[in-house]
Design a protein around this motif. Structure first.
Motif, mmCIF file in Angstrom:
data_model
loop_
_atom_site.group_PDB
_atom_site.id
_atom_site.type_symbol
_atom_site.label_atom_id
_atom_site.label_comp_id
_atom_site.label_asym_id
_atom_site.label_seq_id
_atom_site.Cartn_x
_atom_site.Cartn_y
_atom_site.Cartn_z
ATOM 1 N N ASP A 63 -17.983 -55.400 42.984
ATOM 2 C CA ASP A 63 -17.597 -54.207 44.302
ATOM 3 C C ASP A 63 -18.893 -54.139 44.400
ATOM 4 O O ASP A 63 -20.360 -53.650 43.781
ATOM 5 C CB ASP A 63 -16.936 -52.627 43.091
ATOM 6 C CG ASP A 63 -15.912 -52.993 42.799
ATOM 7 O OD1 ASP A 63 -15.353 -54.097 42.853
ATOM 8 O OD2 ASP A 63 -15.097 -52.393 41.788
ATOM 9 N N LEU A 64 -18.934 -53.054 45.507
ATOM 10 C CA LEU A 64 -20.176 -53.532 46.896
ATOM 11 C C LEU A 64 -20.043 -52.264 47.803
ATOM 12 O O LEU A 64 -19.236 -52.019 48.773
ATOM 13 C CB LEU A 64 -20.847 -54.993 47.668
ATOM 14 C CG LEU A 64 -21.845 -54.582 48.026
ATOM 15 C CD1 LEU A 64 -23.001 -54.936 46.758
ATOM 16 C CD2 LEU A 64 -22.001 -56.076 48.515
ATOM 17 N N VAL A 65 -21.038 -51.811 47.690
ATOM 18 C CA VAL A 65 -21.093 -50.510 48.805
ATOM 19 C C VAL A 65 -22.371 -50.216 49.366
ATOM 20 O O VAL A 65 -23.443 -50.807 49.826
ATOM 21 C CB VAL A 65 -21.387 -49.028 47.759
ATOM 22 C CG1 VAL A 65 -21.351 -47.976 49.480
ATOM 23 C CG2 VAL A 65 -21.007 -48.384 46.780
ATOM 24 N N ALA A 76 -12.274 -54.413 52.460
ATOM 25 C CA ALA A 76 -12.816 -53.418 52.119
ATOM 26 C C ALA A 76 -12.158 -51.853 52.584
ATOM 27 O O ALA A 76 -11.190 -52.379 53.776
ATOM 28 C CB ALA A 76 -14.001 -53.880 53.578
ATOM 29 N N PHE A 77 -12.795 -51.095 52.304
ATOM 30 C CA PHE A 77 -12.056 -49.245 52.001
ATOM 31 C C PHE A 77 -14.114 -48.810 52.496
ATOM 32 O O PHE A 77 -14.241 -48.719 52.045
ATOM 33 C CB PHE A 77 -11.191 -48.992 50.980
ATOM 34 C CG PHE A 77 -10.388 -50.236 51.119
ATOM 35 C CD1 PHE A 77 -9.002 -50.039 51.312
ATOM 36 C CD2 PHE A 77 -10.535 -51.195 49.813
ATOM 37 C CE1 PHE A 77 -8.371 -50.931 50.745
ATOM 38 C CE2 PHE A 77 -9.845 -52.071 49.175
ATOM 39 C CZ PHE A 77 -8.481 -52.126 49.814
ATOM 40 N N VAL A 78 -12.791 -47.489 53.731
ATOM 41 C CA VAL A 78 -13.969 -46.299 54.137
ATOM 42 C C VAL A 78 -13.728 -45.590 52.551
ATOM 43 O O VAL A 78 -12.627 -45.171 51.619
ATOM 44 C CB VAL A 78 -13.374 -45.328 54.909
ATOM 45 C CG1 VAL A 78 -14.363 -43.989 55.139
ATOM 46 C CG2 VAL A 78 -12.980 -46.203 56.019
ATOM 47 N N LYS A 79 -15.248 -45.850 51.613
ATOM 48 C CA LYS A 79 -15.529 -45.098 50.591
ATOM 49 C C LYS A 79 -15.301 -43.821 50.831
ATOM 50 O O LYS A 79 -15.143 -42.511 49.290
ATOM 51 C CB LYS A 79 -16.190 -45.472 49.433
ATOM 52 C CG LYS A 79 -16.703 -45.254 48.281
ATOM 53 C CD LYS A 79 -17.532 -45.760 47.141
ATOM 54 C CE LYS A 79 -17.781 -45.832 45.410
ATOM 55 N NZ LYS A 79 -18.573 -44.503 45.888
ATOM 56 N N GLU A 80 -16.631 -42.625 51.093
ATOM 57 C CA GLU A 80 -16.692 -41.224 51.074
ATOM 58 C C GLU A 80 -18.079 -41.672 52.570
ATOM 59 O O GLU A 80 -18.417 -42.379 53.468
ATOM 60 C CB GLU A 80 -18.432 -41.265 50.710
ATOM 61 C CG GLU A 80 -19.062 -42.242 50.317
ATOM 62 C CD GLU A 80 -19.525 -42.266 48.856
ATOM 63 O OE1 GLU A 80 -19.388 -41.418 47.567
ATOM 64 O OE2 GLU A 80 -21.140 -42.607 48.375
ATOM 65 N N PHE A 81 -18.304 -40.377 52.462
ATOM 66 C CA PHE A 81 -18.907 -39.517 54.018
ATOM 67 C C PHE A 81 -20.677 -39.326 53.160
ATOM 68 O O PHE A 81 -20.472 -38.250 51.886
ATOM 69 C CB PHE A 81 -18.322 -38.922 54.999
ATOM 70 C CG PHE A 81 -17.299 -38.956 55.460
ATOM 71 C CD1 PHE A 81 -17.462 -39.685 56.457
ATOM 72 C CD2 PHE A 81 -16.320 -38.524 55.515
ATOM 73 C CE1 PHE A 81 -16.418 -40.467 57.156
ATOM 74 C CE2 PHE A 81 -15.069 -38.647 55.759
ATOM 75 C CZ PHE A 81 -14.906 -39.655 57.344
ATOM 76 N N GLY A 82 -21.561 -40.456 53.634
ATOM 77 C CA GLY A 82 -23.072 -39.617 52.440
ATOM 78 C C GLY A 82 -23.451 -39.217 53.408
ATOM 79 O O GLY A 82 -22.680 -38.244 54.906
ATOM 80 N N ASP A 83 -24.900 -38.558 52.819
ATOM 81 C CA ASP A 83 -25.204 -37.863 53.306
ATOM 82 C C ASP A 83 -26.137 -38.479 54.668
ATOM 83 O O ASP A 83 -26.228 -37.342 56.108
ATOM 84 C CB ASP A 83 -26.764 -37.624 52.355
ATOM 85 C CG ASP A 83 -26.262 -37.108 51.778
ATOM 86 O OD1 ASP A 83 -25.549 -36.401 51.709
ATOM 87 O OD2 ASP A 83 -26.996 -36.719 50.290
ATOM 88 N N LEU A 86 -15.206 -54.939 48.236
ATOM 89 C CA LEU A 86 -13.715 -55.900 46.743
ATOM 90 C C LEU A 86 -14.165 -56.963 46.966
ATOM 91 O O LEU A 86 -13.502 -57.631 47.744
ATOM 92 C CB LEU A 86 -13.043 -54.858 46.305
ATOM 93 C CG LEU A 86 -12.798 -53.469 46.453
ATOM 94 C CD1 LEU A 86 -11.596 -53.646 45.825
ATOM 95 C CD2 LEU A 86 -13.752 -52.795 45.491
ATOM 96 N N PHE A 87 -14.668 -57.902 46.123
ATOM 97 C CA PHE A 87 -14.728 -59.715 46.145
ATOM 98 C C PHE A 87 -14.082 -59.991 44.987
ATOM 99 O O PHE A 87 -15.164 -59.655 44.117
ATOM 100 C CB PHE A 87 -15.786 -60.400 47.232
ATOM 101 C CG PHE A 87 -17.396 -60.057 46.316
ATOM 102 C CD1 PHE A 87 -17.734 -61.094 45.702
ATOM 103 C CD2 PHE A 87 -17.389 -59.061 47.028
ATOM 104 C CE1 PHE A 87 -18.879 -60.575 45.759
ATOM 105 C CE2 PHE A 87 -18.841 -58.962 46.843
ATOM 106 C CZ PHE A 87 -19.593 -59.756 45.621
ATOM 107 N N ALA A 89 -22.623 -65.164 43.710
ATOM 108 C CA ALA A 89 -21.485 -64.707 44.961
ATOM 109 C C ALA A 89 -22.351 -63.162 45.016
ATOM 110 O O ALA A 89 -22.472 -63.416 46.704
ATOM 111 C CB ALA A 89 -20.683 -65.150 44.523
ATOM 112 N N ARG A 90 -22.519 -62.903 44.626
ATOM 113 C CA ARG A 90 -23.798 -61.511 44.997
ATOM 114 C C ARG A 90 -24.948 -61.742 46.510
ATOM 115 O O ARG A 90 -25.002 -60.691 47.247
ATOM 116 C CB ARG A 90 -23.723 -60.538 44.234
ATOM 117 C CG ARG A 90 -24.556 -59.043 44.298
ATOM 118 C CD ARG A 90 -24.968 -58.237 43.452
ATOM 119 N NE ARG A 90 -24.164 -57.741 42.417
ATOM 120 C CZ ARG A 90 -23.657 -56.562 42.289
ATOM 121 N NH1 ARG A 90 -23.908 -55.842 43.522
ATOM 122 N NH2 ARG A 90 -22.762 -56.329 41.700
#
Length: 208
Positions: free
Chosen positions: A89-91, A125-132, A140-141, A153-154
């Motif tokens: 998982d990567l943000v 890929a999904f919208v996760k959150e509204f950050g600052d 996800l892969f 891979a990362r």
């Protein structure tokens, strides 16, 4: 004296028997095999050998560890390799002015084209959150199960996303913080003539 010696021998024998029983259970249930990469008892690494007394592991930083079977049996065991694949998982953050649909499509396309990333299951890929200071996507892969495959891979995915974002003009914003400062009048300023304090005449009153 003989009683204390007998008690010590009994306790030592109990530990040996417990370890042998645990080794037998590990051999029977086979939660891991030689060559598997696992985490147990605060250690991570590759299993080199399993005997009736201990598990021999080579950690990812090249240290050989001997873990008593009883310790392994009583601790949770995470087997990284037994299922053949793993997910990372990567943000990834983008600016608030970005077209989120276009970003999502680019992320999936970019990740899917990288070496070491599996086509099935496909990257997501999904919208996760509204950050600052950014809108954060969760990417996800899937890749091979070994730690070297994960890091390879990362690395390929992160480099590829950066290149594709640069080409598309999509910014990965840096964290921002807005700070405001107030400058109240100092105590010395409040005591100066002309501020209206009792006992002080203003400039216009001095000549009267």
């Amino acid at each position: 004296m003989l009683g204390l010696l007998g008690l010590a021998m009994a306790l030592a024998l109990q530990d040996v028997l417990s370890s042998l029983v645990a080794g037998t259970m590990l051999a029977f249930q086979r939660p891991f095999r030689d060559g598997d990469q696992i985490r147990t008892a605060d250690f991570e690494g590759t299993v080199e050998d399993v005997t009736l007394r201990a598990v021999t592991m080579r950690t990812f930083d090249g240290v050989r560890v001997f873990i008593p079977n009883l310790t392994v049996w009583e601790e949770p065991i995470v087997n990284y390799t037994t299922l053949g694949t793993r997910r990372t998982d990567l943000v990834v953050g983008v600016g608030y002015e970005s077209d989120l649909d276009a970003v999502q499509e680019l992320l999936v396309t970019s990740v899917a084209s990288r070496e070491g990333v599996l086509a099935d299951p496909a990257p997501e890929a999904f919208v996760k959150e509204f950050g600052d200071s950014s809108v954060n996507f969760l990417v996800l892969f899937w890749h091979g199960p070994h730690i070297a495959e994960e890091w390879s891979a990362r690395d390929a995915v992160m480099r590829g996303i950066k290149r594709d974002f640069d080409a598309a003009g999509i910014e990965i914003p840096l964290p921002q913080r807005v700070m405001s400062f107030k400058h109240p009048e100092s105590a010395d300023d409040e005591l100066l003539p002309g501020k209206g304090e009792p006992g002080h005449a203003s400039d216009g009153q001095m000549g009267r």
